[in-house]
Design a protein around this motif. Structure first.
Motif, mmCIF file in Angstrom:
data_model
loop_
_atom_site.group_PDB
_atom_site.id
_atom_site.type_symbol
_atom_site.label_atom_id
_atom_site.label_comp_id
_atom_site.label_asym_id
_atom_site.label_seq_id
_atom_site.Cartn_x
_atom_site.Cartn_y
_atom_site.Cartn_z
ATOM 1 N N GLU A 73 5.335 4.371 1.819
ATOM 2 C CA GLU A 73 4.739 3.047 1.981
ATOM 3 C C GLU A 73 3.962 3.005 3.288
ATOM 4 O O GLU A 73 4.421 3.540 4.314
ATOM 5 C CB GLU A 73 5.820 1.978 1.969
ATOM 6 C CG GLU A 73 5.292 0.559 2.022
ATOM 7 C CD GLU A 73 6.373 -0.487 1.849
ATOM 8 O OE1 GLU A 73 6.175 -1.622 2.336
ATOM 9 O OE2 GLU A 73 7.419 -0.176 1.224
ATOM 10 N N LEU A 74 2.800 2.381 3.251
ATOM 11 C CA LEU A 74 1.920 2.349 4.410
ATOM 12 C C LEU A 74 1.959 0.988 5.086
ATOM 13 O O LEU A 74 1.847 -0.049 4.418
ATOM 14 C CB LEU A 74 0.483 2.670 3.988
ATOM 15 C CG LEU A 74 0.274 3.984 3.225
ATOM 16 C CD1 LEU A 74 -1.181 4.096 2.766
ATOM 17 C CD2 LEU A 74 0.672 5.175 4.083
ATOM 18 N N ALA A 75 2.099 1.009 6.391
ATOM 19 C CA ALA A 75 2.007 -0.229 7.168
ATOM 20 C C ALA A 75 0.543 -0.613 7.325
ATOM 21 O O ALA A 75 -0.361 0.195 7.091
ATOM 22 C CB ALA A 75 2.664 -0.039 8.528
ATOM 23 N N ASP A 76 0.314 -1.846 7.709
ATOM 24 C CA ASP A 76 -1.062 -2.317 7.916
ATOM 25 C C ASP A 76 -1.773 -1.423 8.927
ATOM 26 O O ASP A 76 -1.262 -1.180 10.031
ATOM 27 C CB ASP A 76 -1.062 -3.759 8.413
ATOM 28 C CG ASP A 76 -0.650 -4.748 7.335
ATOM 29 O OD1 ASP A 76 -0.680 -4.360 6.150
ATOM 30 O OD2 ASP A 76 -0.296 -5.890 7.686
ATOM 31 N N VAL A 78 3.041 20.494 4.212
ATOM 32 C CA VAL A 78 1.877 20.515 3.318
ATOM 33 C C VAL A 78 0.625 20.136 4.087
ATOM 34 O O VAL A 78 0.684 19.545 5.165
ATOM 35 C CB VAL A 78 2.055 19.544 2.122
ATOM 36 C CG1 VAL A 78 3.348 19.808 1.365
ATOM 37 C CG2 VAL A 78 1.977 18.100 2.591
ATOM 38 N N HIS A 79 -0.500 20.486 3.498
ATOM 39 C CA HIS A 79 -1.786 19.990 3.968
ATOM 40 C C HIS A 79 -2.267 18.962 2.950
ATOM 41 O O HIS A 79 -2.436 19.278 1.768
ATOM 42 C CB HIS A 79 -2.807 21.126 4.087
ATOM 43 C CG HIS A 79 -4.204 20.634 4.343
ATOM 44 N ND1 HIS A 79 -4.600 20.088 5.542
ATOM 45 C CD2 HIS A 79 -5.296 20.571 3.517
ATOM 46 C CE1 HIS A 79 -5.863 19.737 5.466
ATOM 47 N NE2 HIS A 79 -6.321 20.010 4.255
ATOM 48 N N GLU A 116 -1.952 11.049 7.308
ATOM 49 C CA GLU A 116 -0.962 11.384 8.327
ATOM 50 C C GLU A 116 0.435 10.921 7.922
ATOM 51 O O GLU A 116 1.422 11.645 8.107
ATOM 52 C CB GLU A 116 -1.348 10.738 9.665
ATOM 53 C CG GLU A 116 -2.647 11.249 10.265
ATOM 54 C CD GLU A 116 -3.874 10.638 9.611
ATOM 55 O OE1 GLU A 116 -3.734 9.715 8.764
ATOM 56 O OE2 GLU A 116 -4.999 11.054 9.954
ATOM 57 N N ARG A 117 0.521 9.703 7.366
ATOM 58 C CA ARG A 117 1.838 9.169 6.972
ATOM 59 C C ARG A 117 2.432 9.979 5.830
ATOM 60 O O ARG A 117 3.637 10.258 5.821
ATOM 61 C CB ARG A 117 1.677 7.701 6.545
ATOM 62 C CG ARG A 117 2.961 7.062 6.019
ATOM 63 C CD ARG A 117 3.982 6.859 7.134
ATOM 64 N NE ARG A 117 5.214 6.292 6.599
ATOM 65 C CZ ARG A 117 6.246 7.021 6.151
ATOM 66 N NH1 ARG A 117 6.189 8.348 6.198
ATOM 67 N NH2 ARG A 117 7.326 6.427 5.686
ATOM 68 N N ARG A 129 0.840 -1.194 0.000
ATOM 69 C CA ARG A 129 0.000 0.000 0.000
ATOM 70 C C ARG A 129 0.875 1.244 0.000
ATOM 71 O O ARG A 129 1.837 1.344 0.772
ATOM 72 C CB ARG A 129 -0.920 0.014 1.229
ATOM 73 C CG ARG A 129 -2.002 -1.048 1.212
ATOM 74 C CD ARG A 129 -2.807 -1.017 2.500
ATOM 75 N NE ARG A 129 -3.434 0.291 2.711
ATOM 76 C CZ ARG A 129 -3.242 1.050 3.802
ATOM 77 N NH1 ARG A 129 -2.435 0.648 4.764
ATOM 78 N NH2 ARG A 129 -3.857 2.208 3.937
ATOM 79 N N LEU A 130 0.559 2.171 -0.892
ATOM 80 C CA LEU A 130 1.353 3.387 -1.050
ATOM 81 C C LEU A 130 0.445 4.607 -1.095
ATOM 82 O O LEU A 130 -0.720 4.527 -1.518
ATOM 83 C CB LEU A 130 2.171 3.340 -2.347
ATOM 84 C CG LEU A 130 3.154 2.182 -2.517
ATOM 85 C CD1 LEU A 130 3.650 2.124 -3.949
ATOM 86 C CD2 LEU A 130 4.326 2.338 -1.559
ATOM 87 N N ALA A 131 0.989 5.746 -0.676
ATOM 88 C CA ALA A 131 0.307 7.030 -0.819
ATOM 89 C C ALA A 131 1.296 8.004 -1.445
ATOM 90 O O ALA A 131 2.466 8.066 -1.040
ATOM 91 C CB ALA A 131 -0.173 7.550 0.527
#
Length: 351
Positions: free
Chosen positions: A261-264, A284-285, A270-271, A228-230
């Motif tokens: 990369e997002l953890a479970d 940034v917002h 926020e990340r 999972r990515l943002a």
């Protein structure tokens, strides 16, 4: 008639018209074979034509920058192929006067050239009796000779190579190899082979035993790892924040919008906000998600969302990052789905 005779008779009547078959130019065959790795023929045709128009000879390609080469490769994926092709062509120009060598071993010593590609170039361009064994050939010969060994195992691959060499004609080895390519693409396909159209059914043990649908035997592929990515679309004075990936590893030196990369169970907003501040020194917002893609690589699957980000303040960027205007976005070689987003941002500035 022999297997080779029957196959070649069929090929001369049914051969596909492909742009790289217009002549026996070893460089063009090399380019096509590298492009065709992990990519469908129909998808390659336009890329190949555009490539040859820009880089018609090894000498022209050797003088090009890596970034331009990657731009012309954009969309084909597996970008190490393009880098190896560039390195190989430069070696050909330095060591062989710009002419692709006609010896299979010498061809195979070039960066990114494996046994299959070397065999294809040597046989098609120079009429050398070299086998070109890929997944198509493994499948075809597994059915022809009812081989029950796993085609991902070396023992089965060695047996197929022995059988191919037994039937490879010395007079037209390149046509034989291309005939196998066409047979595997058009007739002896992975699922539900079109045996009614096959020129070799009278020789095919699997067909005679009615087990062609169960062959070849292959170990199941591993399920790609889901990641999972943002990513943030940060705009400052009409320009987007972008950065270049590390020089080694997956998608090396490709460009992307800032990504974390997002953890479970971890929240994307926020990340991403914390990552932009920590890695890029930009406050940034993070707003709403405007794009979402599932992008599958051979061993990984990206679940990536792109978020609008309002730039508030920031210090000097790290050396791997920069600001690009919307008109400059498509001048960069992009990683995976970042290319689609870059195109969208270019067409709709300040998205």
């Amino acid at each position: 008639m022999t297997l080779a005779t029957q196959l070649l008779d069929w090929y001369y009547q049914s051969a596909r018209e492909l742009p790289w078959r217009a002549d026996k130019d070893a460089y063009k065959i090399w380019v096509s074979e590298i492009m065709l790795q992990q990519t469908r023929v129909e998808a390659v045709k336009n890329y190949y034509t555009r490539w040859i128009e820009r880089f018609p000879t090894p000498a022209v390609l050797a003088e090009a920058s890596e970034q331009e080469v990657l731009n012309y490769w954009q969309g084909l994926g597996y970008y190490s192929r393009a880098r190896n092709l560039l390195a190989g062509v430069r070696e050909v120009c330095a060591a062989y006067g710009g002419r692709v060598p006609d010896d299979q071993a010498a061809i195979q010593s070039l960066p990114g050239v494996g046994e299959y590609t070397a065999g294809a170039i040597a046989s098609i361009a120079y009429n050398r009796p070299a086998p070109a064994i890929d997944g198509n050939v493994l499948r075809i010969f597994s059915r022809l000779f009812c081989l029950t060994g796993d085609i991902t195992k070396q023992a089965t691959k060695r047996e197929v190579k022995r059988l191919v060499l037994t039937h490879l004609p010395t007079q037209y080895p390149g046509d034989f190899n291309q005939a196998l390519m066409d047979l595997g693409a058009l007739v002896c396909i992975p699922r539900r082979p079109r045996c009614e159209n096959c020129p070799l059914t009278n020789l095919c043990e699997a067909f005679m035993r009615e087990v062609q649908d169960t062959l070849p035997v292959r170990s199941p592929k591993k399920v790609p790892q889901l990641i999972r990515l943002a990513a943030g679309l940060v705009v400052k004075d009409g320009s987007y924040l972008v950065h270049q990936r590390p020089t080694t590893g997956m998608l090396a030196r490709m460009w992307e919008f800032p990504t974390v990369e997002l953890a479970d169970g971890e929240g994307a907003v926020e990340r991403l906000q914390a990552g932009l501040l920590q890695e890029f020194r930009q406050d940034v917002h993070v707003g709403k998600s405007v794009f979402h893609y599932i992008h599958t690589f051979s061993h990984r699957k990206w679940d990536i969302s792109f978020y609008q980000c309002e730039w508030l303040a920031g210090d000097k960027l790290p050396t791997t990052a920069c600001w690009l205007s919307s008109s400059e976005l498509t001048s960069m070689p992009w990683a995976g789905p970042h290319h689609k987003v870059a195109l969208a941002c270019q067409n709709t500035p300040n998205l």
